[in-house]
Write an enzyme that holds these catalytic residues in place. Structure first.
Site, mmCIF file in Angstrom:
data_model
loop_
_atom_site.group_PDB
_atom_site.id
_atom_site.type_symbol
_atom_site.label_atom_id
_atom_site.label_comp_id
_atom_site.label_asym_id
_atom_site.label_seq_id
_atom_site.Cartn_x
_atom_site.Cartn_y
_atom_site.Cartn_z
ATOM 1 N N GLU A 218 0.680 -1.083 -0.079
ATOM 2 C CA GLU A 218 0.097 -0.023 0.108
ATOM 3 C C GLU A 218 0.838 1.255 0.023
ATOM 4 O OE1 GLU A 218 -2.931 -0.627 -0.459
ATOM 5 O OE2 GLU A 218 -3.211 -2.655 0.243
ATOM 6 N N CYS A 252 -2.558 8.581 3.283
ATOM 7 C CA CYS A 252 -2.070 8.013 2.059
ATOM 8 C C CYS A 252 -3.115 8.378 0.986
ATOM 9 C CB CYS A 252 -2.013 6.731 2.278
ATOM 10 S SG CYS A 252 -3.073 5.437 2.820
#
Length: 472
Positions: A218, A252
């Protein structure tokens, strides 16, 4: 990691211990898995105030409400969903069988992989440790978690609570510096999940390749927000700003830049400034705004802003306050006129700087997004069905929200993961269960079957059967 052995040797010993425990009990029942999930839920929620205090100290300032909303509420929902559905996910799945294989039966049997490694970033340290762990436990695995050294109080508390709650050969936490993190990613785990930067993601994948360890990465990236031609403009600005300033942009999936119809740039800036004023009145003394995690990260944001200004960009302060290096408070700033060559436009920002970029047509906006690496998230604000359909189908991103930011991550039934440069693989919900399982295909042949009709020696009978089979 508390051990008389060097940290890396202790890590290797811990992995061997967990692997041996897995071999003794490779397929825990649903009741066992559910008990583990309930125990995790209890210890994390009971300790949420202590964690919020630890994160507040690690960041320098982080509102307790923000930690509750962005971490613990999501953890609770994820565990509750796993408890509702996990027993069904464990069941073998019947699959169709080719007519030429009948009367054989086909199914897929989910099996735990074994020992899972989880590398946790600093920005949401509890959520991004617990989220993958929930999926791993639901799938019946054991896990070793490497916490971030940038959140030492939170990381130590997580280690202590896990040690008090789980057997060491079931779930364990290790803490250490970058050298331990590098050693961690080179261990022969049965699966490795890493959340962090693209740069470190390259290193993790290279290290994992030594043992052909499968990875879920990720990695973030530059997630765009598009204010479409048919958007409710004020709502779109308000929503984008709210997504950007959560955790001071240290998210993120935060909107990294925003595309607006040409001529709307100043209107965006003015509405964004009003929105920040409503969210954080008396900004300089407002306790709801999160600090930047470290002096190094603060200085990087200053450098990105200064370099963009030097290259001709205009910086528009969205709050009546200046950056405060002592408190590491970096007020939100909109940026217009930034050239594509600026580092601000090349690197993931991971902070409260928001480039505003004009476009002429929706075709241009789509082309701008598609000319860049595929992002972890994409946000579209538009009420026109055709426009929504076009952006949905003509762009590729790890995830997408329409008329919203961030909240696709909060939907526990949706997989969360990147694509291309923003990562690979996914977890959350059923997809998380699959990520940490071997979905083993099993074919069971009946006692009486036609397999012998196509066995050697090949002759006229086999050739005749092949002619018949190829016609259907």
């Amino acid at each position: 990691m508390k051990n008389d052995l060097p940290d890396i040797a202790a890590l290797e010993a811990l992995l061997r211990e967990q692997r041996a425990a897995y071999r003794r009990a490779p397929y825990p029942s649903w009741d066992e898995r559910a008990a583990h999930l309930k125990t995790l839920r209890e210890v994390l929620l009971d300790s949420r105030d202590a964690f919020a205090d630890a994160m507040n100290a690690d960041f320098g300032n982080r509102a307790k409400e923000e930690s509750m909303l962005a971490e613990f509420l999501l953890i609770k929902e994820e565990i509750d969903s796993a408890l509702r559905h996990g027993k069904r996910w464990m069941k073998a799945q019947r699959r169709a069988t080719s007519k030429w294989l009948l009367p054989a039966r086909a199914k897929v049997v989910p099996q735990p992989l074994g020992v899972v490694g989880i590398i946790v970033p600093w920005n949401y340290p509890v959520l991004l440790a617990a989220g993958p762990l929930i999926s791993a436990l639901t799938a019946g695995n054991r896990a070793i978690i490497k916490m971030s050294e940038l959140t030492p109080r939170t990381s130590m508390l997580f280690e202590q609570l896990v040690a008090q709650t789980f057997a060491r050969d079931h779930v364990a936490v290790v803490n250490g510096d970058a050298a331990l993190a590098a050693a961690f990613s080179s261990q022969p785990f049965d699966h490795l999940l890493f959340t962090g930067s693209m740069k470190v993601g390259h290193e993790v994948m290279r290290a994992a390749a030594e043992h052909l360890t499968p990875v879920t990465l990720e990695l973030g990236g530059k997630s765009p927000a598009i204010v479409g031609p048919h958007a409710r403009f004020d709502y779109a600005v308000d929503s984008i700003v709210a997504g950007k300033v959560l955790n001071a942009g240290q998210t993120c999936i935060a909107p990294d830049y925003v595309l607006v119809p040409r001529g709307k740039e100043q209107a965006f800036v003015e509405r964004a400034r009003a929105r920040v004023a409503r969210m954080y009145p008396d900004f300089a003394r407002n306790a709801d705004y999160t600090s930047i995690i470290s002096a190094r990260h603060f200085q990087r944001l200053e450098r990105l802003a200064d370099e963009a200004r030097e290259q001709g960009a205009q910086l528009h302060a969205l709050a009546d306050a200046s950056p405060d290096p002592h408190a590491r408070r970096f007020p939100p700033v909109a940026v217009t006129g930034a050239p594509d060559t600026a580092a601000l436009m090349q690197e993931e920002i991971f902070g409260p700087l928001l480039p505003v970029i004009p476009y002429d047509t929706l075709d241009d906006a789509i082309a701008y997004v598609n000319a860049r690496p595929r992002p972890l998230a994409l946000y579209l604000y538009d009420d026109d069905k055709a426009s929504v359909g076009r952006v949905t189908h003509e762009t590729i991103a790890g995830g997408m929200s329409i008329n919203e930011t961030l909240m696709h991550l909060a939907c526990e039934s949706l997989p969360f993961g990147g694509v291309g440069a923003s990562g690979m693989g996914a977890y959350h919900g059923y997809e998380g269960f699959v990520t940490f399982s071997k979905m083993k295909p099993v074919l069971t042949q009946a006692r009486f079957n036609a397999r012998g009709l196509i066995a050697p020696p090949y002759g006229w009978r086999v050739r005749a059967l092949l002619r018949v089979m190829m016609r259907f």
